[in-house]
Scaffold this motif. Structure first.
Motif, mmCIF file in Angstrom:
data_model
loop_
_atom_site.group_PDB
_atom_site.id
_atom_site.type_symbol
_atom_site.label_atom_id
_atom_site.label_comp_id
_atom_site.label_asym_id
_atom_site.label_seq_id
_atom_site.Cartn_x
_atom_site.Cartn_y
_atom_site.Cartn_z
ATOM 1 N N ASP A 148 38.295 44.286 47.982
ATOM 2 C CA ASP A 148 37.952 43.451 46.842
ATOM 3 C C ASP A 148 38.618 44.036 45.595
ATOM 4 N N ASP A 150 39.232 43.119 41.643
ATOM 5 C CA ASP A 150 38.909 42.220 40.527
ATOM 6 C C ASP A 150 38.278 40.918 41.010
ATOM 7 N N GLY A 151 37.355 41.037 41.961
ATOM 8 C CA GLY A 151 36.650 39.844 42.429
ATOM 9 C C GLY A 151 37.422 38.977 43.398
ATOM 10 N N GLU A 152 38.679 39.338 43.710
ATOM 11 C CA GLU A 152 39.439 38.558 44.693
ATOM 12 C C GLU A 152 39.499 39.331 46.000
ATOM 13 N N GLN A 153 39.329 38.601 47.113
ATOM 14 C CA GLN A 153 39.339 39.214 48.440
ATOM 15 C C GLN A 153 40.774 39.336 48.951
ATOM 16 N N LYS A 172 35.874 48.955 49.961
ATOM 17 C CA LYS A 172 34.474 48.789 49.592
ATOM 18 C C LYS A 172 33.640 49.596 50.581
#
Length: 173
Positions: A148, A150-153, A172
């Motif tokens: 992950d 900046d909030g993008e997978q 993560k």
């Protein structure tokens, strides 16, 4: 220490398309020998140049971050021909990524390919073929993991060994 770098021409080579942040981060680690990163978006980064650096530097790990834009999903109202056109231009980059990954496997060295998980990049025939040959087989030679940023997978496709490279690729926990 001198011991860890003996016999190794270079530890890390980054083939990037956005920023060479990984190479910059690695420079601060005194035991890592970092090759000058190659920008895949530049016309002077030819396939010949990439192979020359791979052959001469013989990097232990190649990190490949291909362009994202061409492989984003078709946008509403975007004509199909435009999608096809932008992907055709980026096709060489995908093929090169897979060739480099195969080369690293054959040389018993490491690679990592990083790309957004909702990207059509993962549906490219070259990627699918590589995946079927090396990820979906037993014994596994290649793994994937989700990251992950900046909030993008993102998907990280890799054959990296254990913890010594974990610091480079934040997973993560």
């Amino acid at each position: 220490s001198a011991m860890s770098t003996m016999g190794v021409k270079c530890h890390i080579l980054e083939l990037f398309s956005h920023s060479a942040r990984l190479s910059e981060a690695c420079l601060s680690m005194p035991d890592l020998l970092v090759a000058a990163p190659l920008d895949l978006t530049q016309p002077d980064t030819t396939q010949e140049r990439v192979w020359e650096v791979l052959t001469v530097a013989a990097p232990r790990v190649v990190v490949i971050v291909p362009r994202q834009r061409p492989w984003r999903k078709k946008q509403p109202g975007e004509p199909k021909w435009q999608v096809t056109q932008r992907r055709r231009k980026a096709d060489d980059e995908v093929c090169l990524s897979v060739q480099v990954a195969r080369h690293q496997l054959q040389q018993r060295r490491c690679f990592a390919i990083l790309h957004p998980c909702n990207s059509a990049f993962w549906e490219h025939p070259e990627i699918v073929s590589f995946w079927n040959q090396h990820v979906a087989t037993s014994p596994k030679k290649v793994w994937w993991t989700m990251l992950d940023f900046d909030g993008e997978q993102y998907i990280l496709l890799k054959n990296l060994p254990g913890p010594q490279y974990d610091c480079l690729l934040p997973e993560k926990r």
